[in-house]
Design a protein around this motif. Sequence first.
Motif, PDB file in Angstrom:
ATOM      1  N   LEU A  84       6.658  41.960  57.129  1.00 21.63           N
ATOM      2  CA  LEU A  84       7.204  43.203  57.666  1.00 21.63           C
ATOM      3  C   LEU A  84       8.547  43.567  57.027  1.00 21.63           C
ATOM      4  O   LEU A  84       8.857  44.731  56.863  1.00 21.63           O
ATOM      5  CB  LEU A  84       7.355  43.094  59.185  1.00 21.63           C
ATOM      6  CG  LEU A  84       7.275  44.388  59.971  1.00 21.63           C
ATOM      7  CD1 LEU A  84       6.009  45.164  59.639  1.00 21.63           C
ATOM      8  CD2 LEU A  84       7.335  44.120  61.448  1.00 21.63           C
ATOM      9  N   ARG A  85       9.309  42.570  56.633  1.00 19.74           N
ATOM     10  CA  ARG A  85      10.618  42.857  56.034  1.00 19.74           C
ATOM     11  C   ARG A  85      10.517  43.201  54.556  1.00 19.74           C
ATOM     12  O   ARG A  85      11.462  43.708  53.968  1.00 19.74           O
ATOM     13  CB  ARG A  85      11.572  41.686  56.243  1.00 19.74           C
ATOM     14  CG  ARG A  85      11.153  40.465  55.478  1.00 19.74           C
ATOM     15  CD  ARG A  85      12.028  39.269  55.609  1.00 19.74           C
ATOM     16  NE  ARG A  85      13.127  39.401  56.536  1.00 19.74           N
ATOM     17  CZ  ARG A  85      14.171  38.616  56.549  1.00 19.74           C
ATOM     18  NH1 ARG A  85      14.268  37.656  55.682  1.00 19.74           N
ATOM     19  NH2 ARG A  85      15.120  38.764  57.433  1.00 19.74           N
ATOM     20  N   ASP A  86       9.374  42.963  53.929  1.00 16.14           N
ATOM     21  CA  ASP A  86       9.189  43.237  52.500  1.00 16.14           C
ATOM     22  C   ASP A  86       8.928  44.717  52.245  1.00 16.14           C
ATOM     23  O   ASP A  86       8.566  45.466  53.145  1.00 16.14           O
ATOM     24  CB  ASP A  86       8.002  42.430  51.955  1.00 16.14           C
ATOM     25  CG  ASP A  86       8.188  40.933  52.127  1.00 16.14           C
ATOM     26  OD1 ASP A  86       9.341  40.486  52.306  1.00 16.14           O
ATOM     27  OD2 ASP A  86       7.172  40.223  52.097  1.00 16.14           O
ATOM     28  N   ARG A  87       9.062  45.102  50.995  1.00 15.76           N
ATOM     29  CA  ARG A  87       8.705  46.463  50.595  1.00 15.76           C
ATOM     30  C   ARG A  87       7.185  46.530  50.558  1.00 15.76           C
ATOM     31  O   ARG A  87       6.532  45.770  49.841  1.00 15.76           O
ATOM     32  CB  ARG A  87       9.283  46.779  49.222  1.00 15.76           C
ATOM     33  CG  ARG A  87       9.025  48.188  48.792  1.00 15.76           C
ATOM     34  CD  ARG A  87       9.669  48.469  47.431  1.00 15.76           C
ATOM     35  NE  ARG A  87       9.355  49.805  47.014  1.00 15.76           N
ATOM     36  CZ  ARG A  87       8.238  50.164  46.395  1.00 15.76           C
ATOM     37  NH1 ARG A  87       7.318  49.251  46.107  1.00 15.76           N
ATOM     38  NH2 ARG A  87       8.022  51.414  46.048  1.00 15.76           N
ATOM     39  N   LEU A  88       6.603  47.434  51.326  1.00 15.11           N
ATOM     40  CA  LEU A  88       5.149  47.535  51.432  1.00 15.11           C
ATOM     41  C   LEU A  88       4.688  48.897  50.923  1.00 15.11           C
ATOM     42  O   LEU A  88       5.365  49.898  51.118  1.00 15.11           O
ATOM     43  CB  LEU A  88       4.705  47.345  52.884  1.00 15.11           C
ATOM     44  CG  LEU A  88       5.029  45.989  53.495  1.00 15.11           C
ATOM     45  CD1 LEU A  88       4.753  45.989  54.983  1.00 15.11           C
ATOM     46  CD2 LEU A  88       4.228  44.897  52.811  1.00 15.11           C
ATOM     47  N   LEU A  93      -1.061  46.784  50.874  1.00 19.82           N
ATOM     48  CA  LEU A  93      -1.800  46.595  52.125  1.00 19.82           C
ATOM     49  C   LEU A  93      -3.303  46.540  51.878  1.00 19.82           C
ATOM     50  O   LEU A  93      -4.004  45.711  52.462  1.00 19.82           O
ATOM     51  CB  LEU A  93      -1.482  47.719  53.105  1.00 19.82           C
ATOM     52  CG  LEU A  93      -0.026  47.814  53.572  1.00 19.82           C
ATOM     53  CD1 LEU A  93       0.168  49.055  54.423  1.00 19.82           C
ATOM     54  CD2 LEU A  93       0.380  46.566  54.313  1.00 19.82           C
ATOM     55  N   ALA A  94      -3.791  47.432  51.010  1.00 22.82           N
ATOM     56  CA  ALA A  94      -5.223  47.460  50.710  1.00 22.82           C
ATOM     57  C   ALA A  94      -5.668  46.149  50.065  1.00 22.82           C
ATOM     58  O   ALA A  94      -6.722  45.600  50.412  1.00 22.82           O
ATOM     59  CB  ALA A  94      -5.551  48.642  49.813  1.00 22.82           C
ATOM     60  N   SER A  95      -4.875  45.640  49.138  1.00 22.67           N
ATOM     61  CA  SER A  95      -5.261  44.381  48.490  1.00 22.67           C
ATOM     62  C   SER A  95      -5.179  43.215  49.476  1.00 22.67           C
ATOM     63  O   SER A  95      -5.937  42.254  49.364  1.00 22.67           O
ATOM     64  CB  SER A  95      -4.396  44.115  47.261  1.00 22.67           C
ATOM     65  OG  SER A  95      -3.055  43.913  47.632  1.00 22.67           O
ATOM     66  N   ALA A  96      -4.285  43.299  50.460  1.00 23.11           N
ATOM     67  CA  ALA A  96      -4.163  42.225  51.457  1.00 23.11           C
ATOM     68  C   ALA A  96      -5.425  42.106  52.307  1.00 23.11           C
ATOM     69  O   ALA A  96      -5.749  41.022  52.791  1.00 23.11           O
ATOM     70  CB  ALA A  96      -2.958  42.470  52.359  1.00 23.11           C
ATOM     71  N   PRO A 115      -1.818  57.351  58.808  1.00 30.00           N
ATOM     72  CA  PRO A 115      -1.922  56.898  57.418  1.00 30.00           C
ATOM     73  C   PRO A 115      -1.208  55.553  57.260  1.00 30.00           C
ATOM     74  O   PRO A 115      -0.399  55.170  58.135  1.00 30.00           O
ATOM     75  CB  PRO A 115      -1.227  58.005  56.623  1.00 30.00           C
ATOM     76  CG  PRO A 115      -0.412  58.757  57.595  1.00 30.00           C
ATOM     77  CD  PRO A 115      -1.004  58.549  58.948  1.00 30.00           C
ATOM     78  N   PRO A 116      -1.465  54.833  56.177  1.00 28.38           N
ATOM     79  CA  PRO A 116      -0.939  53.467  56.043  1.00 28.38           C
ATOM     80  C   PRO A 116       0.572  53.319  56.253  1.00 28.38           C
ATOM     81  O   PRO A 116       1.004  52.448  57.003  1.00 28.38           O
ATOM     82  CB  PRO A 116      -1.337  53.068  54.622  1.00 28.38           C
ATOM     83  CG  PRO A 116      -2.568  53.854  54.357  1.00 28.38           C
ATOM     84  CD  PRO A 116      -2.365  55.161  55.063  1.00 28.38           C
ATOM     85  N   ARG A 124       6.822  48.286  62.431  1.00 30.46           N
ATOM     86  CA  ARG A 124       8.207  47.835  62.294  1.00 30.46           C
ATOM     87  C   ARG A 124       9.028  48.224  63.525  1.00 30.46           C
ATOM     88  O   ARG A 124       9.821  47.429  64.027  1.00 30.46           O
ATOM     89  CB  ARG A 124       8.835  48.445  61.037  1.00 30.46           C
ATOM     90  CG  ARG A 124       8.359  47.793  59.768  1.00 30.46           C
ATOM     91  CD  ARG A 124       8.932  48.446  58.543  1.00 30.46           C
ATOM     92  NE  ARG A 124       8.607  47.625  57.373  1.00 30.46           N
ATOM     93  CZ  ARG A 124       8.648  48.055  56.139  1.00 30.46           C
ATOM     94  NH1 ARG A 124       9.003  49.299  55.881  1.00 30.46           N
ATOM     95  NH2 ARG A 124       8.335  47.252  55.153  1.00 30.46           N
ATOM     96  N   LEU A 125       8.841  49.447  63.987  1.00 30.96           N
ATOM     97  CA  LEU A 125       9.599  49.918  65.141  1.00 30.96           C
ATOM     98  C   LEU A 125       9.242  49.144  66.410  1.00 30.96           C
ATOM     99  O   LEU A 125      10.118  48.781  67.195  1.00 30.96           O
ATOM    100  CB  LEU A 125       9.371  51.415  65.351  1.00 30.96           C
ATOM    101  CG  LEU A 125      10.092  52.301  64.350  1.00 30.96           C
ATOM    102  CD1 LEU A 125       9.555  53.727  64.411  1.00 30.96           C
ATOM    103  CD2 LEU A 125      11.590  52.286  64.612  1.00 30.96           C
ATOM    104  N   HIS A 126       7.968  48.871  66.598  1.00 33.80           N
ATOM    105  CA  HIS A 126       7.568  48.132  67.793  1.00 33.80           C
ATOM    106  C   HIS A 126       8.032  46.679  67.726  1.00 33.80           C
ATOM    107  O   HIS A 126       8.414  46.098  68.742  1.00 33.80           O
ATOM    108  CB  HIS A 126       6.064  48.253  68.023  1.00 33.80           C
ATOM    109  CG  HIS A 126       5.679  49.596  68.541  1.00 33.80           C
ATOM    110  ND1 HIS A 126       5.750  49.932  69.871  1.00 33.80           N
ATOM    111  CD2 HIS A 126       5.274  50.717  67.903  1.00 33.80           C
ATOM    112  CE1 HIS A 126       5.385  51.191  70.032  1.00 33.80           C
ATOM    113  NE2 HIS A 126       5.092  51.684  68.849  1.00 33.80           N
TER     114      HIS A 126
END
Length: 178
Positions: A84-88, A93-96, A115-116, A124-126
């Motif tokens: 969550l702290r990384d640049r996404l 996300l799709a490859s994950a 959307p993604p 992140r907010l939650h």
Amino acid sequence: CGVVLPLAPLLQQDYLLARLCDRFRDHCHRRKLMSEPMMFANAIMLSIAVLHLCIGKIATGTRRSRGLADKRMELLAHYLEKHLRDRLTPTILASAVGMGVDHFGRMLRVSTGLPPMKYVWRCRLHRARLLLESGEWKVAQVAAECGFCDQSHLDRRFRKEFGCTPGFVIPAAARAEA
């Protein structure tokens, strides 16, 4: 649990609703960490989400497309919890979850209505809200932990999503110590 368990058939069809119910149940068990108004606000959010899902089913009269399979949603949730702290990006996300970017974006939108990248920001907010409600984290620490540029970035997004500042959700006991 008396509120959440009867919703099981609906929860199988809406992943975000299931996560919201899990969070609400967790908050009920940790009632001492949460103020009564915050508990009431969470109950209202849960009720609105359930009503939205039910009204959508009634209005369309058809079964909603299932979107991402449960296993892929679980993969995505686990990936987001770790990164969550990384640049996404949608590509990451799709490859994950082992999908193509475009197909992943369409299926995630069907599953969550987002959307993604909006989904990532909502997660992140939650997560930030949960950390703040625990009373063990400072706002700047939460901002760094949840992937925000800085504390003011968290403040702007938090205010837009929840209608209050991050400091508002910190328990009174933790505010008194600071």
